[in-house]
Design an enzyme around this catalytic site. Structure first.
Site, mmCIF file in Angstrom:
data_model
loop_
_atom_site.group_PDB
_atom_site.id
_atom_site.type_symbol
_atom_site.label_atom_id
_atom_site.label_comp_id
_atom_site.label_asym_id
_atom_site.label_seq_id
_atom_site.Cartn_x
_atom_site.Cartn_y
_atom_site.Cartn_z
ATOM 1 N N ASP A 124 0.899 -12.808 -143.987
ATOM 2 C CA ASP A 124 -0.379 -12.163 -144.325
ATOM 3 C C ASP A 124 -0.436 -10.693 -143.922
ATOM 4 O O ASP A 124 -1.480 -10.055 -144.057
ATOM 5 C CB ASP A 124 -1.555 -12.921 -143.711
ATOM 6 C CG ASP A 124 -1.549 -12.891 -142.191
ATOM 7 O OD1 ASP A 124 -0.451 -12.911 -141.596
ATOM 8 O OD2 ASP A 124 -2.639 -12.837 -141.588
ATOM 9 N N ASP A 140 -0.168 -9.038 -140.961
ATOM 10 C CA ASP A 140 -0.706 -8.452 -139.733
ATOM 11 C C ASP A 140 0.338 -8.322 -138.632
ATOM 12 O O ASP A 140 0.133 -7.589 -137.668
ATOM 13 C CB ASP A 140 -1.971 -9.190 -139.250
ATOM 14 C CG ASP A 140 -1.762 -10.679 -139.033
ATOM 15 O OD1 ASP A 140 -0.628 -11.160 -139.251
ATOM 16 O OD2 ASP A 140 -2.733 -11.356 -138.659
ATOM 17 N N ARG A 141 1.468 -9.027 -138.746
ATOM 18 C CA ARG A 141 2.513 -8.897 -137.717
ATOM 19 C C ARG A 141 3.586 -7.920 -138.168
ATOM 20 O O ARG A 141 3.735 -7.657 -139.366
ATOM 21 C CB ARG A 141 3.191 -10.249 -137.487
ATOM 22 C CG ARG A 141 2.262 -11.285 -136.933
ATOM 23 C CD ARG A 141 3.002 -12.563 -136.661
ATOM 24 N NE ARG A 141 2.100 -13.490 -136.001
ATOM 25 C CZ ARG A 141 2.465 -14.440 -135.159
ATOM 26 N NH1 ARG A 141 3.738 -14.625 -134.900
ATOM 27 N NH2 ARG A 141 1.583 -15.220 -134.592
ATOM 28 N N LYS A 197 -4.828 -6.888 -136.326
ATOM 29 C CA LYS A 197 -3.549 -6.224 -136.117
ATOM 30 C C LYS A 197 -2.994 -5.882 -137.491
ATOM 31 O O LYS A 197 -3.395 -6.469 -138.491
ATOM 32 C CB LYS A 197 -2.606 -7.099 -135.313
ATOM 33 C CG LYS A 197 -2.363 -8.492 -135.868
ATOM 34 C CD LYS A 197 -1.633 -9.305 -134.828
ATOM 35 C CE LYS A 197 -1.166 -10.632 -135.371
ATOM 36 N NZ LYS A 197 -2.095 -11.725 -135.125
ATOM 37 N N ASP A 255 4.802 -10.201 -141.685
ATOM 38 C CA ASP A 255 4.712 -11.649 -141.879
ATOM 39 C C ASP A 255 3.970 -12.010 -143.163
ATOM 40 O O ASP A 255 3.637 -11.136 -143.973
ATOM 41 C CB ASP A 255 4.049 -12.306 -140.664
ATOM 42 C CG ASP A 255 2.584 -11.940 -140.544
ATOM 43 O OD1 ASP A 255 2.207 -10.854 -141.002
ATOM 44 O OD2 ASP A 255 1.811 -12.742 -139.989
ATOM 45 N N SER A 298 -0.949 -17.282 -141.860
ATOM 46 C CA SER A 298 -0.166 -16.222 -141.234
ATOM 47 C C SER A 298 1.332 -16.336 -141.486
ATOM 48 O O SER A 298 1.777 -16.292 -142.616
ATOM 49 C CB SER A 298 -0.484 -16.189 -139.744
ATOM 50 O OG SER A 298 0.188 -15.141 -139.133
ATOM 51 N N HIS A 299 2.091 -16.549 -140.412
ATOM 52 C CA HIS A 299 3.549 -16.578 -140.492
ATOM 53 C C HIS A 299 4.078 -17.984 -140.724
ATOM 54 O O HIS A 299 5.283 -18.188 -140.769
ATOM 55 C CB HIS A 299 4.104 -16.043 -139.169
ATOM 56 C CG HIS A 299 3.507 -16.773 -138.010
ATOM 57 N ND1 HIS A 299 2.210 -16.552 -137.598
ATOM 58 C CD2 HIS A 299 3.975 -17.771 -137.243
ATOM 59 C CE1 HIS A 299 1.920 -17.373 -136.605
ATOM 60 N NE2 HIS A 299 2.972 -18.129 -136.367
#
Ligand code: G16
Length: 583
Positions: free
Chosen positions: A285, A287-288, A382, A283, A118-119
């Site tokens: 990947d 999703d944010r 998300k 982010d 992710s982030h």
């Protein structure tokens, strides 16, 4: 077994327990011999319902971080060794998390293996991650992740096809021993999906008739660059300088691909300097998201509430909104919208996976989390770019009747209608696990003491007093399958309606991360433009004193502070310069 398929003996590794969103560890950990193989074999052994890995179709892709390509080759070898029938892989291994969720759903795959932390930063000395998503396109629920973890503890061997690597750059079909492999364009299906959701015509005509309204999207060198390029430039016709840092890089250009005021400095600085009305970032990947215009930062809690309030301007929701939801620590801003519009609203534990059942049951359309996650039932993750385009759609719709409206006007209008939830989050990253556990144990002790309820505390720095009204360790019972998730965060509620929440993060890769969430609601218009830090000062002081958090963690300051609803550019510049925000 075909002669090219080999069974390799192995031994279990400790700690392969998926966290809030998959297994996240340092790259060096994944690089150990058998480590990644064990986890992938455990995933395949845990594929539920459809009878295991044999005959399965799996989607594979990720944010392109360091170690992604070797991990994909491992997945290919083990999938072929275990009788998986087909892998659909993003071109060069690239698929944003929302794009992967869409592809699992669209091509009716059995599930997907997503390669992302992710982030979290990427690179040889940073983080890698693997997570499994199920047939509905969403993160595996706890019964599946528990089964994966169980398998990792007893694994004695894994099966591989002994064959050379697959060329991930060739779009189209290939065979790999018994396995069919399709390499797909990473972006095309996702663009088609968003075209079917939003009013691209309306957004385009607003942007082209309002050239003074400047847009800047920052991909933070994560996976979203190519998606933003295709949509903002390709579909909406924005100029090339509307996107920056859009080339995905295995170490995210050496940065921390997390869209918040601390780490998305590259966006904040350019937005402020060039007076850009609409800025956004996503982010690693994809999703944010963070929505940030000149002098206007939208807290994720407000963002999802505003999208819910304006849903009827988005074609996808024309048929009606089925219900709303937020994670427990997220502010109650969306609850006020639900109440006013008569929608059902759910409070779930932290983790997008908890929204999936509600969406599948047709009871949830729009949801969000304070951790910069916003989305809807168009997929089961998300979706950063979705949120950005949702905001552009809303601004375009608002300008049909209210010319000149931007982020600030929409925020203020929202507060005037529903009141304002002051919200902030303090993160204490990579603290000692012992200190974090001692803090939680002390909260348990406090919460068990009947004399704690009704006790009052004075803030020294401001003349405010807070009286404890209620304490809870959040437990969630899923309304669809009745599964119970306990210990989801300690909530300390005060008699004035404000609350603080403490929980341990499930996404860190080293030590422990403590999250401290602070929320205060006001319906006093004089408060709507007040700086968040000021509005929450007394509450924060009292909560830190009651819980002795600084003593337990050995930290006088958090690593990251997320502040909500900053409405003046003077303030934003103050925040950028504030030494509490690491550069
Ligand atoms: C993941 C989950 C989110 C969660 C976030 C933070 O996001 O998908 O649902 O809110 O972690 O979790 P925690 O507070 O446990 O660190 P991402 O973007 O990291 O996949």
């Amino acid at each position: 077994m075909s002669s090219d398929i080999k069974e390799i003996p192995t031994k279990p590794f400790d700690g392969q327990k998926p966290g809030t969103s998959g297994l996240r560890k340092r790259v060096k950990v994944f690089e150990q011999e058998h480590y990644t193989e064990n986890f992938v074999q455990a995933i395949l052994d845990s594929i539920p319902a459809q009878g295991g890995a044999k005959g399965a179709t799996l989607v594979v892709g990720g944010d392109g971080r360091y170690f992604s390509v070797p991990a994909i080759q491992i997945i290919l070898r083990i999938a072929a060794g275990n009788g998986v029938s087909k892998l659909i892989i993003g071109h060069q291994g690239i698929l944003s998390t929302p794009a992967a969720s869409n592809i699992i759903r669209k091509y009716k795959a059995t599930g997907g293996i997503l390669l992302t932390a992710s982030h979290n930063p990427g690179g040889p000395n940073a983080d890698f991650g693997i997570k499994y998503n199920v047939q509905n396109g969403g993160p595996a629920p706890e019964n599946v992740t528990n089964s994966i973890y169980g398998r990792t503890k007893s694994i004695t061997s894994y099966k591989v096809l002994d064959a050379p690597p697959v060329d991930l750059s060739k779009i189209g079909d290939q065979t790999y021993g018994p396995l069919k492999v399709t390499i797909i364009d990473s972006v095309a299906d996702y663009v088609e999906l968003l075209r079917s959701i939003f009013d691209f015509g309306l957004i385009k005509s607003f942007l082209h008739s309002t050239p003074s309204f400047k847009v800047l999207f920052d991909g933070l060198h994560g996976v979203t660059g190519p998606y933003a390029k295709a949509i903002l430039l390709g579909e909406l016709g924005l100029p090339r300088d509307s996107i920056q840092n859009f080339e995905p890089s295995p170490n995210f250009g050496g940065g921390h691909p997390d869209p918040n005021l601390t780490y998305a400095h590259s966006l904040v600085e350019v937005v402020e300097k060039n007076n850009i009305q609409f800025g956004a970032a996503s982010d690693g990947d994809g999703d944010r998201n963070m929505i940030y215009g000149k002098g206007a930062f939208v807290t994720p809690s407000d963002s999802v509430a505003i999208i819910a309030d304006w849903a009827d301007s988005i074609p996808y929701f024309k048929g009606g909104v089925k219900g709303l939801a937020r994670s427990m620590p997220t502010s109650a801003a969306i609850d006020y919208v639900a109440e006013a519009k008569g929608y059902e609203v759910f409070e779930v534990p932290t983790g997008w996976k908890f929204f999936g059942n509600l969406m599948d049951a047709g009871r949830l359309s729009i949801c969000g989390e304070e951790s910069f996650g916003t989305g809807s039932d168009h997929i089961r993750e998300k979706d950063g770019i979705w949120a950005v385009i949702a905001w552009l759609n809303i601004i375009a719709a608002a300008n049909q009747t209210n010319k000149g409206w931007g982020i600030n006007e929409i925020l203020l209008d929202h507060y005037q209608k529903y009141g304002r939830s002051f919200f902030s989050r303090y993160d204490y990253e990579e603290v000692s696990s012992e200190g974090a556990q001692a803090l939680i144990d002390n909260l348990d002790k406090l919460f068990a003491d009947p004399s704690f309820i009704s006790s009052s505390y004075n803030a020294k720095s401001v003349s405010e007093s807070f009286t404890v009204a209620k304490v809870t360790n959040f437990t969630y019972t899923d309304p669809i399958d009745n599964s119970v998730s306990k210990n989801q965060g300690h909530i300390l509620q005060f008699t004035d309606g404000s609350r603080v929440v403490f929980r341990l993060s499930g996404t860190g890769s080293q030590g422990a991360t403590v999250r401290f969430y602070i929320e205060r609601y006001s319906k006093d218009p004089a408060q709507y433009e007040r700086p968040t830090a000021e509005g929450l000062k007394g509450l924060i002081e009292v909560a830190l004193a009651i819980t002795k958090l600084p003593e337990f963690l050995g930290r006088s300051e958090p690593t990251v502070i997320t502040v909500s609803g900053v409405l003046s550019s003077r303030l934003v510049c103050h925040l950028c310069a504030n030494p509490i925000y690491p550069q």
